[in-house]
Every structure is written in structure tokens, then in C-alpha cells.
Design an enzyme around this catalytic site. Structure first.
Site, PDB file in Angstrom:
ATOM      1  N   CYS A  94      31.990  12.948  31.730  1.00 31.84           N
ATOM      2  CA  CYS A  94      32.001  13.861  30.531  1.00 31.84           C
ATOM      3  C   CYS A  94      30.764  14.419  30.290  1.00 31.84           C
ATOM      4  O   CYS A  94      29.755  14.209  30.314  1.00 31.84           O
ATOM      5  CB  CYS A  94      32.244  12.893  29.010  1.00 31.84           C
ATOM      6  SG  CYS A  94      32.007  14.029  27.625  1.00 31.84           S
ATOM      7  N   GLU A 125       0.677  -1.225   0.103  1.00 35.46           N
ATOM      8  CA  GLU A 125       0.248   0.048   0.046  1.00 35.46           C
ATOM      9  C   GLU A 125       0.869   1.180   0.213  1.00 35.46           C
ATOM     10  O   GLU A 125       1.798   1.338   0.571  1.00 35.46           O
ATOM     11  CB  GLU A 125      -0.790   0.061   1.357  1.00 35.46           C
ATOM     12  CG  GLU A 125      -1.663  -1.398   1.416  1.00 35.46           C
ATOM     13  CD  GLU A 125      -2.079  -1.501   3.007  1.00 35.46           C
ATOM     14  OE1 GLU A 125      -2.096  -0.587   3.619  1.00 35.46           O
ATOM     15  OE2 GLU A 125      -2.647  -2.569   3.045  1.00 35.46           O
ATOM     16  N   LYS A 136       2.319   4.417   0.984  1.00 34.09           N
ATOM     17  CA  LYS A 136       2.376   5.141   2.518  1.00 34.09           C
ATOM     18  C   LYS A 136       2.040   6.835   2.113  1.00 34.09           C
ATOM     19  O   LYS A 136       3.042   7.395   1.794  1.00 34.09           O
ATOM     20  CB  LYS A 136       3.716   4.892   3.084  1.00 34.09           C
ATOM     21  CG  LYS A 136       3.890   5.462   4.508  1.00 34.09           C
ATOM     22  CD  LYS A 136       5.047   5.100   5.224  1.00 34.09           C
ATOM     23  CE  LYS A 136       5.092   5.502   6.698  1.00 34.09           C
ATOM     24  NZ  LYS A 136       5.086   7.096   6.896  1.00 34.09           N
ATOM     25  N   ARG A 183      -4.185   9.863  16.350  1.00 28.69           N
ATOM     26  CA  ARG A 183      -3.245   8.688  17.048  1.00 28.69           C
ATOM     27  C   ARG A 183      -2.872   9.048  18.431  1.00 28.69           C
ATOM     28  O   ARG A 183      -2.858   8.171  19.118  1.00 28.69           O
ATOM     29  CB  ARG A 183      -1.932   8.587  16.122  1.00 28.69           C
ATOM     30  CG  ARG A 183      -1.196   7.557  16.536  1.00 28.69           C
ATOM     31  CD  ARG A 183      -0.130   7.273  15.784  1.00 28.69           C
ATOM     32  NE  ARG A 183       0.961   6.374  16.087  1.00 28.69           N
ATOM     33  CZ  ARG A 183       1.898   6.582  16.914  1.00 28.69           C
ATOM     34  NH1 ARG A 183       2.046   7.893  17.452  1.00 28.69           N
ATOM     35  NH2 ARG A 183       2.688   5.708  17.583  1.00 28.69           N
TER      36      ARG A 183
HETATM   37  S1  IVH Z   1      -0.649   0.864   8.842  1.00 34.51           S
HETATM   38  C1  IVH Z   1       0.501  -0.861  12.805  1.00 34.51           C
HETATM   39  N1  IVH Z   1      -0.849   1.532   6.361  1.00 34.51           N
HETATM   40  O1  IVH Z   1       2.223   5.650   8.437  1.00 34.51           O
HETATM   41  C2  IVH Z   1       0.212  -0.316  11.511  1.00 34.51           C
HETATM   42  N2  IVH Z   1       0.007   3.310   8.042  1.00 34.51           N
HETATM   43  O2  IVH Z   1       4.671   5.103  10.257  1.00 34.51           O
HETATM   44  C3  IVH Z   1       0.338   1.181  11.350  1.00 34.51           C
HETATM   45  N3  IVH Z   1       0.519   5.335   6.869  1.00 34.51           N
HETATM   46  O3  IVH Z   1       0.819   6.093  11.507  1.00 34.51           O
HETATM   47  C4  IVH Z   1      -0.237   1.891  10.208  1.00 34.51           C
HETATM   48  N4  IVH Z   1      -0.240   4.690   4.813  1.00 34.51           N
HETATM   49  O4  IVH Z   1      -0.050   7.360   9.411  1.00 34.51           O
HETATM   50  C5  IVH Z   1      -0.399   1.924   7.505  1.00 34.51           C
HETATM   51  N5  IVH Z   1      -1.155   2.136   4.182  1.00 34.51           N
HETATM   52  C6  IVH Z   1      -1.027   2.405   5.301  1.00 34.51           C
HETATM   53  C7  IVH Z   1      -0.374   3.877   5.729  1.00 34.51           C
HETATM   54  C8  IVH Z   1       0.107   4.125   7.023  1.00 34.51           C
HETATM   55  C9  IVH Z   1       0.277   5.825   5.777  1.00 34.51           C
HETATM   56  C10 IVH Z   1       1.156   6.056   7.982  1.00 34.51           C
HETATM   57  C11 IVH Z   1       0.374   6.345   9.080  1.00 34.51           C
HETATM   58  C12 IVH Z   1       1.194   5.548  10.200  1.00 34.51           C
HETATM   59  C13 IVH Z   1       2.472   5.732   9.660  1.00 34.51           C
HETATM   60  C14 IVH Z   1       3.475   4.648  10.166  1.00 34.51           C
END
Ligand code: IVH
Length: 676
Positions: free
Chosen positions: A431, A118, A120, A141
Site C-alpha cells: 500500500c 509541582e 508544570k 536540553r
Molecule cells: S521534571 C525527568 N519538573 O516539562 C524529569 N519538568 O515534559 C523531567 N517542566 O522538559 C523534568 N515544570 O521543560 C519537571 N516541575 C517540573 C517542570 C518540568 C516544567 C517541563 C520541562 C520538561 C518538560 C517535561
């Protein structure tokens, strides 16, 4: 009004406005709030008052246009039914090879595991809860455990259905709120980038303001679903579409590394044509059964990873090369460069990693360089344009001393027996540079998480000699702080409350906080499960007892020679010991909460030996823990069950268990016991 007064008022307004923008930026871009919400609001109100009184200020910078302000604490906090975790990152093919290997190993599965791919989307994640098909609420979140109730704002987004047909009784849909690139063009004078704009608008107190911003939504996942009849992610995505959610059309499934690489290049080439920002591809194990078995580490699921796109580049000139000292004494050379915009962010520092890296690239002061910024990490120097180099330029001589004047050393890696590339200061708390960094680590998000005590405040308090060791945080002179610039009665009270609150800390967070090298969050959890109580942990201060403990640690899964040596080094150092002991005196460290009492294995201790057929040792361990068991590392009278795998069990352990009359079980008995 006299011209002089006008200039003065203007200067004060500009200075305060800049501060507000910096705080705003710290919150959104670095996820690192530097002051309390109240202080932020006070500063903002001050600016509003000023600009209402002196209208000419609005022409300079209009405070009314600052939409992307901090979340108000007035948003109610609601606990997520399932935590909203983040993702670990992959940057190159090898990281993906590792990811695939790890999941195969964990599941003890030989065949290729299918992944859902998917794009991102670079926006803000939210979760929307439906009960009997009706939208009940929507949350941000937040910190992953508690989200902010932003329902009013989320329902202004047309992409989000308010009613669903044929939905499970409970359905939480997770996805990304974003602003299209074209839409962003219309409002770009108000925000640094589309992501900021989406975040700021979502946290508007007034939802009518949110409604004015063209927010969009892509659904990509779920929180709680009851009843859950879905078998895999790709089916779930299809169903999301049928319910009326926008699902990204570039979602697909892949199996092999080659497919991943091809898919990655394809999406990367499409990237600039898309009307939304995408910063990589998320790969998720497609089967929900596998996802469940894989579970999560403390921060991220084992079943997903974000494979980032190669990053944005820019050229600039090196003005200076300085040295930075990290909390573990690592010496990092940093190039101070002429400020340059890379992917919308102004960059004036770029890391040079270590001495070898400088030598390999022959980086010199005055060089024209290409830098690269990937994700949120500090940009790095990629290459040097030697054709543009001045003839008089000299090779950079890497200092052999830390900023504190002590000698530095390159350690030998215990497992590879190779010399480390990183030089480290040979001192610890002695240090000043390390000590200050350790303080910053202690107050950070995954450690004590003290709101209002960010990196800049630590720097400031350090300069003013208000703190030197961690224990000083808990005996601050608040009267003095109240008199400092930028502080007032209220902000000091907030700080005091935050510090007092943080005194109650669970053992694993405490262990992580003290910053023993090689002991990250996961290892801190393993250790805390071993020690259980702070009192037992304190035995590490006693050399004799420490030796005994270290021997027992040898058998703990996840704790190897490197960690054991590091724990020994840490506690053998007198200063470390004294500082940690006095810190412990200021705190109320909580025991590890009693394990799942209702589990089939509650109050039972289990040990594994040998490899299993159906699952990996890690999964067997996770399963035992889920059922309330304690995992032991040695065979002793305390052990209830020794579970023996078919492949290479340790004979000695079995013999000892027989001798001590410990219950011995095969892999099959073990599944029977758990009704699996
Ligand atoms: S899965 C535990 N799927 O990326 C699963 N996240 O660093 C977490 N995001 O907080 C999310 N596209 O804001 C997932 N297809 C996608 C996504 C996605 C964008 C973002 C989301 C998440 C961040 C993770």
C-alpha cells in the site's frame, strides 16, 4: 523602480519569509526541523540581503525582528552528565491511578507513596552547573543527551544565581526558563506565544539581544550532585530556595489519588490568574531512594509524570471528512474544519479517531462542532451541535477500503478477544500510503534520525519517485536532488552526510525503525538484548529458525503473545522480508555493546522465577542488568544463576536447572551476592 518589479520583489520576499516562518515553527512548535541549520541560515541571509537592498520590504515584514530563529550550530554541544529526559503524560484520573499502581508494583511497596506536586511551567528547560558554588556553564536540553552551551544567555537572567553559598562541590540545577504573561504582552508582535519567545531568546547568538527579553526562571530539579546528601525532592526544593533560586510557591506534596485530584482542580482554577503559562502538574515520587530504584525507560523516568490540564476548546464547521492511513495501516478519519485559533494555534484538522467514534457522535459533513486541543497532540472533535445541523445533512458512511483500494479489516485483540475499533488496511508495503508513512517513521527522531530528511521532504521525494522503499534512502540520486527547487550543492551535501552518518545504527534502533507493530522502543531494546548481533536477528527471515526464535522469545519479560504474533506476521510477509533484508544490506548495524564489564554479574546470565518479597520482578531484572548480567528467558546450559522467589516459582524451571547443574539461589542469597 517599475511598479511591476516592485510587486514581483515583494511577492518573492513574502513567499520566502513565509517559508522561513514555517521552518521556524516546525522547529519550535513541532520539534521537527525540516532543513539543516545551514539552509535555514542561507534563507535568512537571503532575506536580510533583500530587505537591506529594498528598504520598502522592511515595512512589510521586518526580518530584523525575527528573534525566534533556529539554534545556531555554532553553540557548542556539551554532553549532559545525566540525560535530560522528558515526561510521560497523564490526561485523566485513571492515568494517575495507573501511574501509582505501576510504581507500587515496581517497588513491591504496599503503602501509599508520597509525591511531590509541582506546576508544570510551559517554558524551556535548562540545566546550570555549579562547581564549588560558582556557575560554570548552562545548557539547553538539546536532544536530551547533548545540550547546547547557552551560558552567555542564561547568565543574563536575573533569577539565576551566579554564586551559591554552602553548595555541594558539584551541583547541577535544572529548571524552566519562561516569560511572564504581562511581559509577553510587550513583545507579543514578534512571537507566537510566550514559550516560543523564551526559546527564541535563549538561543540568540548575541546575548545582548537575550538580555533585552525579560526572561525568568523556576528551579525544579537536579542533574549531577556530588556529594548528594538529599533524601527527597521536597527537601531539595527547599534548599534550592535557600540557595536563592526561585521555586514555585505552589509546589506541595500529596499522597492519595483523592489528594491528587483535589490539588489538580485547585491548580487548574488558579491557572488563569498566574502570570506564567502552566499546562499541567508534574508529580514526582518524593523519595530519592525510590526514584533511583525506579530508574527510567528509554525516554522518561518511571518516577514522574505530567498530569495535563483539560485542554482548550473552540467551535468550527466541518468542511470535509477525509481518511488518513498510518504506518501500521490504521485508518483514521480526520475532519477538515474552518480554521480556528485554539490556545494560540491555528487548527484546521481534528481527529475523529475511528468509525465507532463517528457513529457514536453521529458526526456529519457540515456540522458545527466543538474541538479540543490538549498539549501537542492533534485536536479532537468533542461534540456536535445537532441543533445547528442542516436538514439535508447525511450520515457519514465510513469507507470499507483503504486509500490504496484494498479492503480494510478490524483485528481481534489477542488478549481481550474483542474486535478492535480501528480498521486497518490489509496490505503492508504494497500500500503506497502505508509505505510512505513507514519511510517517515524510519527517518524520524527515535529511529534513524536523518537531519534534513523530514516528513515534507519524504513527501516530495516520494512524489518525484526518488524513494519507494527504505533502502532507496541510502542510494539517492543526489545529482537529481541538486537540481530540485529549494536544494543546492551545500544542502545536498549536508543531506548526504546525514544519511551516511545514519548508516551506523545500533541494533535496537534498527529494530524499532523497521516498524513492526507492537514493537516500540522498549520492546526493541528487549529484542536487541536477546539477538545481540544483526546476524542473529537475520535468522528471523528463515521460517524454521524463526519458529525456534519465537519460542525462545516467549519467556522474555515484556514480550507477550501479541508481540510474538506481530513479529511472525511481519516476517512471514515476503515483501516485508525482502524490504528489510535489502535495507540491512545498505547499513552497518552495530552489535549491542558489551555489557558493563566491571559489574558484579558481568558475563553472567540470570533468570528469575516466582515473586520476590523486597522488590518486583521488573526491579530485580533492572538491578541485574545494572550489574552487568544478561537476563535469560529459558533454563539452558548457558544459564549461570536461577534466582527463586518465595511466591509461586515454576517447579519445572527449578527441576530443569537442577538437572543442568545451574546455580540455584534464593532471594536472600541474591541480595547477598549483590551486597544489598
Ligand atoms: S521534571 C525527568 N519538573 O516539562 C524529569 N519538568 O515534559 C523531567 N517542566 O522538559 C523534568 N515544570 O521543560 C519537571 N516541575 C517540573 C517542570 C518540568 C516544567 C517541563 C520541562 C520538561 C518538560 C517535561
Amino acid at each position: 523602480m517599475k511598479n511591476k518589479d516592485k510587486i514581483q520583489i515583494e511577492a518573492e520576499y513574502k513567499r520566502k519569509f513565509k517559508k522561513l516562518l514555517d521552518l521556524n515553527k516546525a522547529y519550535f512548535e513541532r520539534d521537527n526541523p525540516e532543513v539543516s541549520d545551514l539552509d535555514f541560515d542561507n534563507l535568512k541571509n537571503e532575506l536580510v540581503k533583500l530587505s537591506n537592498k529594498y528598504k520598502f520590504l522592511k515595512k512589510i515584514q521586518n526580518i530584523d525582528n525575527l528573534v525566534g530563529h533556529k539554534p545556531s550550530s555554532k553553540f557548542a554541544k556539551i554532553k549532559h552528565f545525566k540525560p535530560m529526559l522528558s515526561l510521560s503524560n497523564a490526561f485523566e484520573k485513571n492515568d494517575m491511578v495507573d501511574f501509582k499502581k505501576k510504581i507500587n508494583n515496581f517497588l513491591n511497596h504496599k503503602e501509599e507513596i508520597q509525591l511531590s506536586s509541582e506546576p508544570k511551567i510551559d517554558g524551556i528547560s535548562s540545566t546550570i552547573r555549579y562547581e564549588n558554588g560558582i556557575l560554570i556553564y548552562g545548557l539547553s536540553r538539546g536532544d536530551g543527551t547533548f545540550g547546547e552551551d547557552i551560558t552567555e544567555n542564561l547568565i543574563t537572567i536575573k533569577d539565576i544565581p551566579k554564586k551559591l553559598n554552602d553548595a555541594p562541590k558539584i551541583l547541577e540545577v535544572r529548571g524552566e526558563v519562561y516569560i511572564g504573561k504581562k511581559d509577553f504582552e510587550k513583545i507579543k508582535d514578534k512571537f507566537a506565544n510566550p514559550r516560543n519567545a523564551a526559546g527564541g531568546s535563549l538561543r540568540q547568538k548575541n546575548s545582548r539581544e537575550t538580555a533585552k527579553i525579560p526572561l525568568r526562571f523556576f528551579a525544579y530539579g537536579s542533574g549531577e550532585i556530588k556529594p548528594n546528601t538529599f533524601e527527597n525532592q521536597s527537601d531539595f526544593l527547599k534548599k534550592l530556595e535557600r540557595w536563592g533560586f526561585p521555586v514555585n510557591s505552589l509546589c506541595t506534596t500529596v499522597n492519595t489519588i483523592d489528594e491528587i485530584e483535589k490539588n489538580h482542580s485547585k491548580l487548574e482554577s488558579l491557572r488563569s490568574d498566574l502570570d506564567y503559562d502552566v499546562d499541567g502538574v508534574v508529580y514526582k515520587v518524593n523519595s530519592f531512594k525510590f526514584q533511583e530504584r525506579l530508574g527510567s525507560t528509554s525516554n522518561s523516568p518511571r518516577w514522574a509524570i505530567a498530569y495535563k490540564f483539560s485542554s482548550v476548546k473552540a467551535t468550527s464547521k466541518i468542511r470535509k471528512i477525509i481518511i488518513q492511513v498510518g504506518r501500521t495501516g490504521a485508518i483514521t478519519p480526520v475532519a477538515k474544519i474552518d480554521p480556528v485559533t485554539v490556545g494560540g494555534v491555528v487548527v484546521s484538522n481534528a481527529t475523529l479517531h475511528n468509525e465507532d467514534e463517528i457513529n457514536r457522535k453521529d458526526v456529519r459533513v457540515g456540522d458545527i462542532i466543538t474541538i479540543q486541543r490538549a498539549g501537542d497532540v492533534i485536536p479532537q472533535v468533542l461534540s456536535v451541535d445537532k441543533s445547528k445541523r442542516d436538514k439535508s445533512s447525511k450520515k457519514f458512511i465510513f469507507p470499507d477500503k483503504c486509500l490504496c483500494g484494498s479492503l480494510t479489516k478490524k483485528e481481534i485483540n489477542i488478549s481481550t478477544k474483542k474486535k478492535d475499533a480501528v480498521s486497518r488496511c490489509t496490505k503492508g508495503y504494497e500500500c503506497d500510503f502505508i509505505a510512505k508513512e513507514k519511510l517517515k517513521h524510519i527517518v524520524s527522531k527515535d529511529a534513524f534520525e536523518i537531519e534534513g530528511l523530514g516528513k515534507k521532504v519524504i513527501d516530495n521525494f516520494w512524489e518525484l519517485k526518488l524513494i519507494k522503499t527504505p533502502a532507496d534512502i541510502f542510494s539517492l540520486d543526489y545529482k537529481k536532488i541538486e537540481k530540485l527547487e529549494g536544494w543546492g550543492k551545500l544542502s545536498v551535501r549536508n543531506l548526504q552526510n546525514a544519511i551516511n552518518k545514519s548508516k551506523n545504527i545500533v541494533l535496537d534502533k534498527f529494530i524499532y525503525s523497521i516498524g513492526i507493530r507492537h514493537i516500540g522502543q522498549e520492546n526493541a531494546k528487549i529484542l536487541s538484548n536477546f539477538f545481540k548481533k544483526p546476524k542473529k536477528f537475520s535468522e528471523l527471515f528463515n521460517q524454521k529458525k524463526r519458529n525456534e526464535i519465537l519460542k525462545n522469545l516467549e519467556d522474555l519479560d515484556g514480550i507477550g503473545d501479541t508481540q510474538i504474533k506481530s513479529i511472525n506476521d511481519f516476517f512471514s510477509n515476503k515483501t516485508n522480508s525482502q524490504i528489510t533484508q535489502s535495507l540491512m544490506l545498505s547499513l552497518n548495524i552495530k552489535d549491542i555493546p558489551k555489557v558493563n564489564k566491571t559489574g558484579k554479574l558481568s558475563n553472567k546470565s540470570v533468570m528469575f522465577t516466582g515473586g520476590f518479597e523486597k522488590m518486583s520482578r521488573s526491579e530485580a531484572k533492572a538491578l541485574a542488568e545494572e550489574n552487568g548480567a544478561k537476563i535469560l528467558g529459558t533454563v539452558s546450559k548457558k544459564l549461570d544463576y536461577l534466582v527463586i522467589g518465595n511466591s509461586k516459582p515454576t517447579r519445572k524451571k527449578i527441576e530443569k536447572a537442577k538437572e543442568l547443574k545451574v546455580n540455584i539461589m534464593t532471594e536472600k542469597n541474591w541480595y547477598n551476592l549483590l551486597n544489598r
